[in-house]
Structure formats: C-alpha cells, structure tokens
Design an enzyme around this catalytic site. Structure first.
Site, mmCIF file in Angstrom:
data_model
loop_
_atom_site.group_PDB
_atom_site.id
_atom_site.type_symbol
_atom_site.label_atom_id
_atom_site.label_comp_id
_atom_site.label_asym_id
_atom_site.label_seq_id
_atom_site.Cartn_x
_atom_site.Cartn_y
_atom_site.Cartn_z
ATOM 1 N N CYS A 131 -94.036 -57.418 58.729
ATOM 2 C CA CYS A 131 -95.435 -57.817 58.554
ATOM 3 C C CYS A 131 -96.322 -56.631 58.199
ATOM 4 O O CYS A 131 -96.762 -55.884 59.080
ATOM 5 C CB CYS A 131 -95.938 -58.490 59.835
ATOM 6 S SG CYS A 131 -97.669 -58.943 59.743
ATOM 7 N N CYS A 134 -99.746 -56.667 59.802
ATOM 8 C CA CYS A 134 -99.780 -56.291 61.223
ATOM 9 C C CYS A 134 -99.582 -54.783 61.397
ATOM 10 O O CYS A 134 -100.242 -54.157 62.216
ATOM 11 C CB CYS A 134 -98.660 -56.986 61.999
ATOM 12 S SG CYS A 134 -98.403 -58.699 61.597
ATOM 13 N N ASP A 135 -98.660 -54.203 60.637
ATOM 14 C CA ASP A 135 -98.196 -52.851 60.958
ATOM 15 C C ASP A 135 -98.493 -51.797 59.894
ATOM 16 O O ASP A 135 -98.262 -50.611 60.126
ATOM 17 C CB ASP A 135 -96.672 -52.888 61.198
ATOM 18 C CG ASP A 135 -96.317 -53.823 62.339
ATOM 19 O OD1 ASP A 135 -97.107 -53.888 63.302
ATOM 20 O OD2 ASP A 135 -95.275 -54.491 62.266
#
Ligand code: NAP
Length: 315
Positions: A131, A134-135
C-alpha cells in the site's frame, strides 16, 4: 430479524446499501473493522463518473457511506467471523453478535496478493508493503522498488515518485499489462526506471529492507540489488474465507453466480470484486451492488407473496 444484511463496505456493498435503504429495507451493513474497501488505500480516482476533476479514494468512500446512511442504512464497523447459510433464517456471526436475516448480500471484495518469497513476511511494515498510500511517506528520498506490470503497479510507482528519489518497476515479462494511459505516464516519468523479465527471489534486511535478490528469467542470471523498500502490486485474491463450504466458488476461487447476483444459496446475493476477476473497477462494483440489492428486493417480494398465498385466509 434483518431483511437485508450487506457484508462489506466498498463501492459494491455501499451501493447495495443505498438501493436497499431506498427500498425501505433498512439494511444492516457489516462493514468490516476497516470500512471502505480497497479505495481507502488508493489515491486519486480519475475514472469514477461524475467527478471530472477526480476524487481521492477515501473521500469517495465517505460519500458512499453518507449516502447510504442518509436513506437509513445502519453501518457497523465489525468483521464477520462466520456464516450459516444452510438453514433459515440465514445467520451471520461477528465476534460479539449473531444476526439473522432473510437475505444477505456478500460484497467482501478482494485483497492484495503477496509474492510469497523469503524475507517478505518478516519485513512487512519494515520496508515491504502492498500500500503506497499507507506507507509511501516513510521512504522520502529513498530508493523504492515496485513489483508488477498492471495498472496497480504503475499507479503505485507513480504515486511513490512523490517521495522516493528513484522508483524501479520490476516486471516478470517484457511487456506491461497496464492500460496505455498509465504505461505512457510511467514511461515518461523521469524518476521511474524499469527492469524487465525479472522476478524477485528474496528480500534482504534485518530490521528493515536493504536489498533484493533478483533473477532474470531470460538469461538465467541472479544478482543482488540494493533498495530501501519493496511495494508488491501483483493483483488481488477474493475475500471468501468465511464462506468456505457455504457458497459455491468458481474455478478461480471467486464466489460463483450462475445468474447475475444470484448464488447457489436462495436469498444470498453477491456483488463486487469477490465475484469479479475481470473488471475490478469501482464503477463496475457499484453497478453490481445495485443489481444485488434489486435482486434481494425482488426475492423478498416473491417470498412475501408466497407466505400470503399460504396464509389460512387464502384457503
Ligand atoms: P493485474 O492487472 O492482474 O496485474 C497484475 C500484474 O502483476 C501483472 O502484470 C502480472 O504479470 C504481475 N504478477 C502477477 N503475479 C505475479 C508474481 N507472482 N510475480 C511477479 N509478477 C506477478 O492486477 P492489477 O494491476 O491489480 O489490476 C487489476 C484490475 O484493476 C485491472 O482491471 C486494472 O485495470 C484495474 N485497475 C485500474 C486502475 C486505474 O484505472 N487507475 C488502477 C488499479 C487497478 P503478467 O502481466 O505477466 O501476468
């Protein structure tokens, strides 16, 4: 007793909820601990009709949710742990509750696939991810590898250029599977380079990713490749775990639907990516959510008609 339980809260589940709510069925949506489905993990959605300027995935899902709630859908952020579709009423279990329903719409979507190579699981969250949204921000000015050749991989790679000093796309063939528009964008982005005909065999690093072992499938060579992060974007698998033994699956493991949203169990309907290995778009998922809710409504109507005709007054 619920009239309609919707399991899942991506575009399919929440569209089913909008339609079922507008049909006065007061659907209960068991949305999962993390509601919203895969669009919660994406950035800008440019191809959802009605948003000519594009819209961020999470913002789109907030709108879906608000629209369903506006018409009376009740949304619980809980995970379904088991179902029993062998008897009537249908039953759906979460950690704390057991629900009974006349109809269930399954819209549990799909989850990202992993490479299943040494080091991958151990270094998840320490440089290995599926992701970018997300990261990605953890890898500012770092070198990032993305694996895959489809639209997801290119979307991740393009997004990651906001953070990384360089993004390398590694693909197992010499041609991308992605759409032309995404391929053109990636090819013309100066921060992105590509390694063709190559697979990742191992992820190295103690407490964070330091490199990969790569294997060139054309010349058979194997070599070490330094990097700070590995984003895996190789497709998805349907989320069918709780339906094992309860619903028929097709040869690819997706929930089988012999006719539209109808499954092999009367009263259980399916929508979205858990039933679709081909299109997997937010707009197609939303369309099938609508279809499932309409099928559930028709089924309930027919059920009522059958009950009425069996009632003593009609003899
Ligand atoms: P996909 O189209 O199935 O592509 C998966 C890619 O990963 C393929 O290039 C495949 O290689 C590669 N791959 C699969 N298993 C692998 C493995 N074990 N090791 C190395 N590589 C592997 O999946 P997707 O990219 O997630 O896209 C799914 C659907 O969503 C598509 O319809 C896509 O158009 C859509 N989508 C659209 C957008 C957008 O419009 N912006 C964004 C994301 C997704 P091969 O090519 O060799 O099979």
């Amino acid at each position: 007793m619920e009239r309609v339980i919707v399991i899942g809260s991506g575009p399919a589940g929440l569209t089913a909820a909008v339609y079922a709510a507008r049909a006065n069925l007061r659907p209960l949506v068991l949305a999962g601990g993390l509601y919203g489905g895969q669009l919660m993990l994406t950035t800008e959605v440019e191809n959802y009709p009605g948003f000519p300027e594009g819209i961020m995935g999470p913002d789109l899902m907030i709108r879906f949710r608000e629209q369903a709630e506006r018409f009376g859908a009740r949304i619980e952020n809980v995970d379904v742990t088991a179902v029993d579709f062998a008897r009537r009423p249908l039953s759906v279990h979460t950690y704390d509750e057991q629900y009974e329903a006349e109809t269930v719409i399954v819209a549990t979507g799909a989850s990202a696939l992993w490479l299943d190579i040494p080091g991958e699981e151990r270094l998840r969250g320490r440089g290995v991810s599926t992701c970018a949204t997300c990261d990605g921000a953890f890898f500012r000015d770092k070198h990032i590898v993305v694996v895959g050749g489809g639209d997801s991989a290119l979307e991740e790679a393009l997004f990651l250029t906001r953070f990384g000093r360089r993004v390398t796309l590694i693909h197992r063939r010499d041609r991308l599977r992605a759409s032309k528009i995404m391929s053109d964008r990636a090819r013309s982005n100066e921060k992105i380079d590509m390694i063709w005909n190559t697979v990742v065999e191992e992820v190295h690093g103690d407490d964070h990713v330091t490199g990969l072992r790569l294997h060139n499938v054309t010349d058979g060579s194997t070599y070490e490749f330094e990097t700070d992060a590995l984003f895996v974007a190789i497709g998805h698998m349907p989320n069918t775990g709780v339906f094992a033994g309860q619903l028929d699956l097709d040869e690819r493991g997706y929930i089988a639907s012999p006719d539209g949203s109808v499954t092999n169990v009367e009263g259980v309907f399916v929508a979205g990516d858990v039933n679709d290995h081909r299109y997997r778009q937010a707009v197609t998922a939303a369309g099938t959510g609508c279809r499932a809710a309409m099928d559930a409504e028709k089924y309930l109507e027919a059920l009522e008609f059958r009950m009425d005709s069996l009632a003593p007054s009609s003899f």
